[in-house]
Design a protein around this motif. Sequence first.
Motif, mmCIF file in Angstrom:
data_model
loop_
_atom_site.group_PDB
_atom_site.id
_atom_site.type_symbol
_atom_site.label_atom_id
_atom_site.label_comp_id
_atom_site.label_asym_id
_atom_site.label_seq_id
_atom_site.Cartn_x
_atom_site.Cartn_y
_atom_site.Cartn_z
ATOM 1 N N THR A 139 0.850 -1.190 0.000
ATOM 2 C CA THR A 139 0.000 0.000 0.000
ATOM 3 C C THR A 139 0.886 1.241 0.000
ATOM 4 O OG1 THR A 139 -0.034 0.206 2.400
ATOM 5 C CG2 THR A 139 -1.790 -1.115 1.414
ATOM 6 N N ILE A 140 0.317 2.323 -0.479
ATOM 7 C CA ILE A 140 0.988 3.626 -0.413
ATOM 8 C C ILE A 140 -0.137 4.663 -0.358
ATOM 9 C CG2 ILE A 140 1.162 3.852 -2.953
ATOM 10 C CD1 ILE A 140 3.900 5.224 -2.462
ATOM 11 N N THR A 141 0.101 5.780 0.299
ATOM 12 C CA THR A 141 -0.977 6.769 0.377
ATOM 13 C C THR A 141 -1.047 7.608 -0.909
ATOM 14 O OG1 THR A 141 0.374 8.532 1.265
ATOM 15 C CG2 THR A 141 -0.585 7.013 2.881
ATOM 16 N N PHE A 142 -2.213 8.190 -1.147
ATOM 17 C CA PHE A 142 -2.388 9.047 -2.319
ATOM 18 C C PHE A 142 -1.343 10.151 -2.363
ATOM 19 C CE2 PHE A 142 -6.665 7.271 -2.518
ATOM 20 C CZ PHE A 142 -6.756 7.052 -3.873
ATOM 21 N N MET A 195 -6.205 5.936 1.216
ATOM 22 C CA MET A 195 -6.332 7.124 2.047
ATOM 23 C C MET A 195 -5.470 6.872 3.285
ATOM 24 S SD MET A 195 -8.344 9.089 0.585
ATOM 25 C CE MET A 195 -8.946 8.745 -1.051
ATOM 26 N N GLU A 196 -4.861 7.920 3.789
ATOM 27 C CA GLU A 196 -4.036 7.763 4.981
ATOM 28 C C GLU A 196 -4.960 7.512 6.179
ATOM 29 O OE1 GLU A 196 -0.634 10.413 7.242
ATOM 30 O OE2 GLU A 196 -1.485 11.077 5.341
ATOM 31 N N GLY A 218 5.425 9.701 6.847
ATOM 32 C CA GLY A 218 5.928 9.589 8.218
ATOM 33 C C GLY A 218 6.838 10.741 8.620
ATOM 34 N N MET A 219 7.440 11.407 7.646
ATOM 35 C CA MET A 219 8.379 12.482 8.018
ATOM 36 C C MET A 219 7.656 13.725 8.527
ATOM 37 S SD MET A 219 10.153 13.757 4.445
ATOM 38 C CE MET A 219 10.438 12.223 3.599
ATOM 39 N N ARG A 220 6.353 13.761 8.303
ATOM 40 C CA ARG A 220 5.547 14.862 8.826
ATOM 41 C C ARG A 220 5.651 14.927 10.349
ATOM 42 N NH1 ARG A 220 0.186 13.926 6.248
ATOM 43 N NH2 ARG A 220 0.776 15.297 4.567
#
Length: 408
Positions: A194-197, A242-243, A348-350
Motif C-alpha cells: 500500500t501507499i498513500t495518495f 487514504m491515509e 511519516g516524516m511529517r
Amino acid sequence: MSLIVQKYGGTSVGDLARIRHVAERVARYRDQGHQVVVVVSAMSGETNRLDALGKELVSRPDSREMDVLLAAGEQVSIALLSMALIARGVPARSFLGFQVPVRTDDAFGRARIEEIDTQSLMAAVREGIVPVIAGFQGVASDDSVTTLGRGGSDTSAVAVAAALKADECEICTDVDGVYTADPRVEPRARRLDTITFEEMLELASLGSKVLHPRSVEFAGKYQVPLRVLSTFVEAGGTLITMESETMEQPLVSGIAHTRDEAKLTISGVPDVPGVASRILGPVSAANIEVDMIVQNTGADGLTDFTFTVKRSDFDKARELLAPVQSSLKARSLSGDDGIAKVSVVGVGMRSHAGVATRVFDALARENINILMISTSEIKISVVIAERYMELAVRTLHSEFGLEQAVPA
Ligand code: ASP
Ligand code: MG
C-alpha cells in the motif's frame, strides 16, 4: 458483486497475443461475478507514431486536427479488444470518448475532463455487456474530439471509475506495482502493498512513471480506490490508499529519481525587488516549467539566482535568459544539464524531525555533493551531479531500511 474499472496500458495491448490475453483476463473477472468496465490505451508506440506523422507533415500542426489524429490509436485498440472479447464469448461494446460521452474543455492536447455521462455505460453493464472505452479521448462542447495529454488514459480510467462509483480502479500495466525505488537502479527495491495518495502523487510527479500524476490527483479527490498491478503476472499489486490515523506509517516510503533535469544560474545580479520576476517572467511566458529556485543572500548588493527546468527546455531557457542577463547587467550566465534529482518521500516524516539530516549525512558519507535542496511536508529532494544518481538512490534506500520487510 463488485464493479471494477480496469485500465490496460499500451504494452498490455501491444500485439494481438496480448490483446487475447487481456480478453482472457477480463473474462476471468466476469466469471468470478464482477461487473467489468474496461479503459484502454493505444497499442504501444502507436501514439508516438501518429504524433511523428503529424509533425513531419507540418512543423506546427493545427491543434484540433492533431487531437483527431492522436485519438486514432485508441480507436484501434478498443475495436480489437472488443472483437477479442466477443469471440471469447464475452459480450462487449467499444465506446469512443464522444460516445460515452467524456465531456472536456476545449484545450486541445491537454483537455480536462468536466463530466462523464454514465447512462450509456450503465445501460451496457446492466445488459451484461463489457464497455471497452477509449482512454485519452474526450469531446468538447462543440463536439470536437479532444485528448487529455500524453499518458492521459490513466486519468480517463480514474474519472470513469469515479463517475461510476466503482469499487476499484485497476491500472493494469507492465510492472507489478509501485516500488520503494526503481528496481533497475536499486535491485533490492521492494514492492509496496500500500501507499498513500499523497505519497503516490509526489512519486508520480517526481519521475516515477508508474502512474500519470493527474490520475492520482483525481483518485485522491474523488476517493477512488486505485490499484496498480501487472496485466501478465497474477499478484495483488499496490493499493493506493487514504491515509488512516491508526496505520503505522513508515518514515520513508520510497526514493524517486529523475535525470530529466538541468539548472541555470545568473550570477552577480542586482539584489533589488523585482529581479526574480524579471528572470523567471520570460521563462514562464514561454511555458517552461520551473521546478526548484534558489537565491543566495546578496553580498555587495549582488546576488546569484539558480533554478531548474526540464532538460528538454534547457537550451530554450538559456536563450531566453541571454537578453535578461544583459539587461540586468549580470556578471555571468551559466548552466548545467548533467544533473539529476533524487527525492525521499514519506508521510511519516511529517511527524518525525531529522529525516533531512539523515539524507544529508548519508550522501556526505558517499562524498556526494548536494547542489540544491527543496522540501515539502512529505518530501526532501536534492539535486546532484547525474553521475552520482544511482549511488544516491541506493545509499538513501539503505539508509531508510527500505529493503527490509518493515521499514525503519
Ligand atoms: N495513448 C496515449 C499516449 O500514448 C494515452 C496513454 O497511453 O495513456 O500518451
Ligand atoms: Mg501509456
